[in-house]
Design a protein around this motif. Sequence first.
Motif, PDB file in Angstrom:
ATOM      1  N   THR A  87       0.860  -1.184   0.000  1.00  0.00           N
ATOM      2  CA  THR A  87       0.000   0.000   0.000  1.00  0.00           C
ATOM      3  C   THR A  87       0.895   1.232   0.000  1.00  0.00           C
ATOM      4  OG1 THR A  87      -0.141  -0.139   2.423  1.00  0.00           O
ATOM      5  CG2 THR A  87      -1.947  -1.089   1.155  1.00  0.00           C
ATOM      6  N   VAL A  88       0.512   2.205  -0.825  1.00  0.00           N
ATOM      7  CA  VAL A  88       1.283   3.445  -0.955  1.00  0.00           C
ATOM      8  C   VAL A  88       0.347   4.614  -0.677  1.00  0.00           C
ATOM      9  CG1 VAL A  88       2.720   4.862  -2.465  1.00  0.00           C
ATOM     10  CG2 VAL A  88       2.721   2.365  -2.721  1.00  0.00           C
ATOM     11  N   ALA A  89       0.575   5.321   0.422  1.00  0.00           N
ATOM     12  CA  ALA A  89      -0.229   6.497   0.758  1.00  0.00           C
ATOM     13  C   ALA A  89       0.432   7.717   0.131  1.00  0.00           C
ATOM     14  CB  ALA A  89      -0.333   6.663   2.264  1.00  0.00           C
ATOM     15  N   TYR A  90      -0.345   8.512  -0.592  1.00  0.00           N
ATOM     16  CA  TYR A  90       0.199   9.631  -1.349  1.00  0.00           C
ATOM     17  C   TYR A  90      -0.683  10.854  -1.141  1.00  0.00           C
ATOM     18  CZ  TYR A  90       1.772  12.215  -5.551  1.00  0.00           C
ATOM     19  OH  TYR A  90       2.250  13.162  -6.426  1.00  0.00           O
ATOM     20  N   VAL A  91      -0.173  11.847  -0.388  1.00  0.00           N
ATOM     21  CA  VAL A  91      -0.927  13.079  -0.132  1.00  0.00           C
ATOM     22  C   VAL A  91      -0.823  13.938  -1.388  1.00  0.00           C
ATOM     23  CG1 VAL A  91      -1.256  15.056   1.387  1.00  0.00           C
ATOM     24  CG2 VAL A  91      -0.315  12.916   2.307  1.00  0.00           C
ATOM     25  N   SER A  92      -1.920  14.090  -2.082  1.00  0.00           N
ATOM     26  CA  SER A  92      -1.926  14.856  -3.337  1.00  0.00           C
ATOM     27  C   SER A  92      -3.363  15.301  -3.637  1.00  0.00           C
ATOM     28  CB  SER A  92      -1.403  13.986  -4.477  1.00  0.00           C
ATOM     29  OG  SER A  92      -2.329  12.961  -4.789  1.00  0.00           O
ATOM     30  N   PRO A  93      -3.560  16.270  -4.538  1.00  0.00           N
ATOM     31  CA  PRO A  93      -2.570  16.993  -5.323  1.00  0.00           C
ATOM     32  C   PRO A  93      -1.928  18.113  -4.517  1.00  0.00           C
ATOM     33  CG  PRO A  93      -4.751  17.802  -5.822  1.00  0.00           C
ATOM     34  CD  PRO A  93      -4.942  16.686  -4.835  1.00  0.00           C
ATOM     35  N   THR A  94      -1.230  19.006  -5.189  1.00  0.00           N
ATOM     36  CA  THR A  94      -0.616  20.153  -4.534  1.00  0.00           C
ATOM     37  C   THR A  94      -1.668  20.932  -3.749  1.00  0.00           C
ATOM     38  OG1 THR A  94       1.115  20.354  -6.201  1.00  0.00           O
ATOM     39  CG2 THR A  94       0.598  22.335  -4.939  1.00  0.00           C
ATOM     40  N   ALA A 108       0.158   3.992   8.234  1.00  0.00           N
ATOM     41  CA  ALA A 108      -0.076   2.549   8.145  1.00  0.00           C
ATOM     42  C   ALA A 108       0.311   1.965   6.796  1.00  0.00           C
ATOM     43  CB  ALA A 108      -1.546   2.242   8.430  1.00  0.00           C
ATOM     44  N   ALA A 109       0.542   2.812   5.788  1.00  0.00           N
ATOM     45  CA  ALA A 109       0.903   2.321   4.457  1.00  0.00           C
ATOM     46  C   ALA A 109       2.347   1.843   4.430  1.00  0.00           C
ATOM     47  CB  ALA A 109       0.682   3.428   3.434  1.00  0.00           C
ATOM     48  N   ASN A 110       2.666   0.942   3.505  1.00  0.00           N
ATOM     49  CA  ASN A 110       4.043   0.467   3.350  1.00  0.00           C
ATOM     50  C   ASN A 110       4.975   1.599   2.932  1.00  0.00           C
ATOM     51  OD1 ASN A 110       2.260  -2.156   2.343  1.00  0.00           O
ATOM     52  ND2 ASN A 110       4.027  -2.699   3.605  1.00  0.00           N
ATOM     53  N   ILE A 111       4.488   2.441   2.029  1.00  0.00           N
ATOM     54  CA  ILE A 111       5.262   3.582   1.556  1.00  0.00           C
ATOM     55  C   ILE A 111       4.411   4.836   1.711  1.00  0.00           C
ATOM     56  CG2 ILE A 111       6.365   4.651  -0.453  1.00  0.00           C
ATOM     57  CD1 ILE A 111       6.941   1.849  -1.493  1.00  0.00           C
ATOM     58  N   LEU A 154       6.474   2.310  14.420  1.00  0.00           N
ATOM     59  CA  LEU A 154       7.556   1.345  14.630  1.00  0.00           C
ATOM     60  C   LEU A 154       7.435   0.185  13.651  1.00  0.00           C
ATOM     61  CD1 LEU A 154       7.648   1.334  18.548  1.00  0.00           C
ATOM     62  CD2 LEU A 154       9.267   2.432  16.978  1.00  0.00           C
ATOM     63  N   ARG A 155       6.205  -0.213  13.337  1.00  0.00           N
ATOM     64  CA  ARG A 155       5.991  -1.309  12.378  1.00  0.00           C
ATOM     65  C   ARG A 155       6.490  -0.903  10.992  1.00  0.00           C
ATOM     66  NH1 ARG A 155       1.664  -5.017  11.427  1.00  0.00           N
ATOM     67  NH2 ARG A 155       2.083  -6.065   9.433  1.00  0.00           N
ATOM     68  N   ARG A 156       6.267   0.340  10.614  1.00  0.00           N
ATOM     69  CA  ARG A 156       6.653   0.795   9.281  1.00  0.00           C
ATOM     70  C   ARG A 156       8.019   1.483   9.249  1.00  0.00           C
ATOM     71  NH1 ARG A 156       3.654  -2.585   6.544  1.00  0.00           N
ATOM     72  NH2 ARG A 156       1.448  -2.037   6.329  1.00  0.00           N
ATOM     73  N   GLY A 157       8.659   1.616  10.406  1.00  0.00           N
ATOM     74  CA  GLY A 157       9.981   2.217  10.439  1.00  0.00           C
ATOM     75  C   GLY A 157       9.980   3.709  10.212  1.00  0.00           C
ATOM     76  N   VAL A 203       9.238  -4.045   0.064  1.00  0.00           N
ATOM     77  CA  VAL A 203       8.223  -3.801   1.089  1.00  0.00           C
ATOM     78  C   VAL A 203       7.910  -5.117   1.792  1.00  0.00           C
ATOM     79  CG1 VAL A 203       7.185  -1.814  -0.078  1.00  0.00           C
ATOM     80  CG2 VAL A 203       6.346  -4.112  -0.575  1.00  0.00           C
ATOM     81  N   VAL A 204       7.551  -4.983   3.050  1.00  0.00           N
ATOM     82  CA  VAL A 204       7.218  -6.164   3.842  1.00  0.00           C
ATOM     83  C   VAL A 204       5.719  -6.155   4.120  1.00  0.00           C
ATOM     84  CG1 VAL A 204       7.623  -7.434   5.982  1.00  0.00           C
ATOM     85  CG2 VAL A 204       9.503  -6.179   4.895  1.00  0.00           C
ATOM     86  N   THR A 205       5.032  -7.173   3.651  1.00  0.00           N
ATOM     87  CA  THR A 205       3.602  -7.335   3.911  1.00  0.00           C
ATOM     88  C   THR A 205       3.391  -8.619   4.702  1.00  0.00           C
ATOM     89  OG1 THR A 205       3.147  -8.631   1.918  1.00  0.00           O
ATOM     90  CG2 THR A 205       3.162  -6.228   1.672  1.00  0.00           C
ATOM     91  N   VAL A 206       2.150  -8.913   5.021  1.00  0.00           N
ATOM     92  CA  VAL A 206       1.871 -10.155   5.755  1.00  0.00           C
ATOM     93  C   VAL A 206       2.169 -11.384   4.910  1.00  0.00           C
ATOM     94  CG1 VAL A 206       0.138  -9.102   7.262  1.00  0.00           C
ATOM     95  CG2 VAL A 206      -0.556 -10.056   5.042  1.00  0.00           C
ATOM     96  N   ALA A 207       2.309 -11.178   3.580  1.00  0.00           N
ATOM     97  CA  ALA A 207       2.632 -12.297   2.695  1.00  0.00           C
ATOM     98  C   ALA A 207       4.136 -12.466   2.523  1.00  0.00           C
ATOM     99  CB  ALA A 207       1.980 -12.078   1.329  1.00  0.00           C
TER     100      ALA A 207
END
Length: 441
Positions: A87-94, A108-111, A154-157, A203-207
């Motif tokens: 999962t990639v969380a992206y705050v957009s647009p400008t 909570a997103a991976n990236i 901490l989970r996502r670093g 990325v590290v997921t549950v899989a």
Amino acid sequence: MIGVSAVLMTIALAASTVSAARVTPLVHVIRIDGVIGPGMARYVRRALDETIRDRAEALVIEIDTPGGLMTSMDDITKAELNAPVATVAYVSPTGARAASAGVFVLYAANIAAMAPTTHLGAAHPVGVSSVGADKTMMTKITNDAAAEIRAIALRRGRNAAWAEQAVRQSVSITDTQAHRLHVVDLIAGTERELLAQIDGRRVVTVAGTHRLATRDAALAPIAMDASERFLQLLSDPNIGFVLMTIAIYGIIFELSNPGSVFPGVLGVLALILALASFAAIEVNVAGLLLIGFAIVLFIADIKVPSHGILTAGGIASFVIGSLLLTQNQAPFLRISLSLILITAALTAAFFLFAVGAGIRAQARAVRTGPQTLLGALGVARGELAPEGPVFVQGELWRARTSEEAIPAGRPIRVVGVRGLLLDVREAGQTRTEDLAKERTR
């Protein structure tokens, strides 16, 4: 020999086509735009399911939100943390923001990524009164939210210290500050730039661990379906308030005109939807009770002639209840003051008109029914000894006199009505003008 070569070339071409199709990655894209509510949580979960089903490389969650409900936020973060895909969380647009619940979704997103000139923060929980005994509850909720976002960080670093400050102190930062503080992983101006930057990241997921291949990925947007849009609409407290108002008018019209059916059905349906909306945004129960009391007063004013006193009390109860209904929520989850005042003014005008019409009707002279015959002039069409025919108000009636017999053609006056029998007496010769008018009818 030539035939064999042609077959081999055909097979090789088909294999290369299939191989090319397989290596073209797919990335799903959804958008959290507006308040995070039950509809939005359902939308994110469905998008994750489709991403898993389609074996896409990742799900990009574009964010522009002022925040939302904690329960819906928890549903989304749990789905992100337990997803077998990236999962990639992206705050957009400008100019967009990820405030309050949006911070949790991003963490909570991976990236985590932001577009230039965006910001995030102010994640302090809102929804419990900060007076009296509720201070203890507010402290508990704040501590719980701080612990939750620290665990996610901490989970996502990511920067757990800043995340806790966002919850406890409502701090906010820009995209460049977020990148420098290791709150987000990167800054990207467009979706394509984002996909190019995350290409090759692990990325590290549950899989398990997965290396992203997104540089040339095909973007596949996923839109909200009708049920999700409907649930999202109900998450708006102003919509719930409008539905409550429709319910009030529908029920009042049904009670004032029994048997109309449609206003009652519409009112009950609107009431159920309004309660569903208020349940979603966790409204103040005292405010809801005051609005209910206002409905009781409005209905009572229809049945009891209070000359507007009950209506005035109902309007006051309605306004106070409406103000209390969402007072403990964040500003974007409160009912518009303008909407409350306009609705109260329209309700007051309606009932003032209705009550005024009732008072005018009571003061108006009776124009129909037996009472209109009392005192009316007429003419004896036959001898009344003691009964006989009379002509009153353009109609023939059977009349009876308790006095001496009244000859035909003499003027009479109605002094009583007993069903279809009139009690009359001779009008005398002093009402010749009235008699002349009566004869010309």
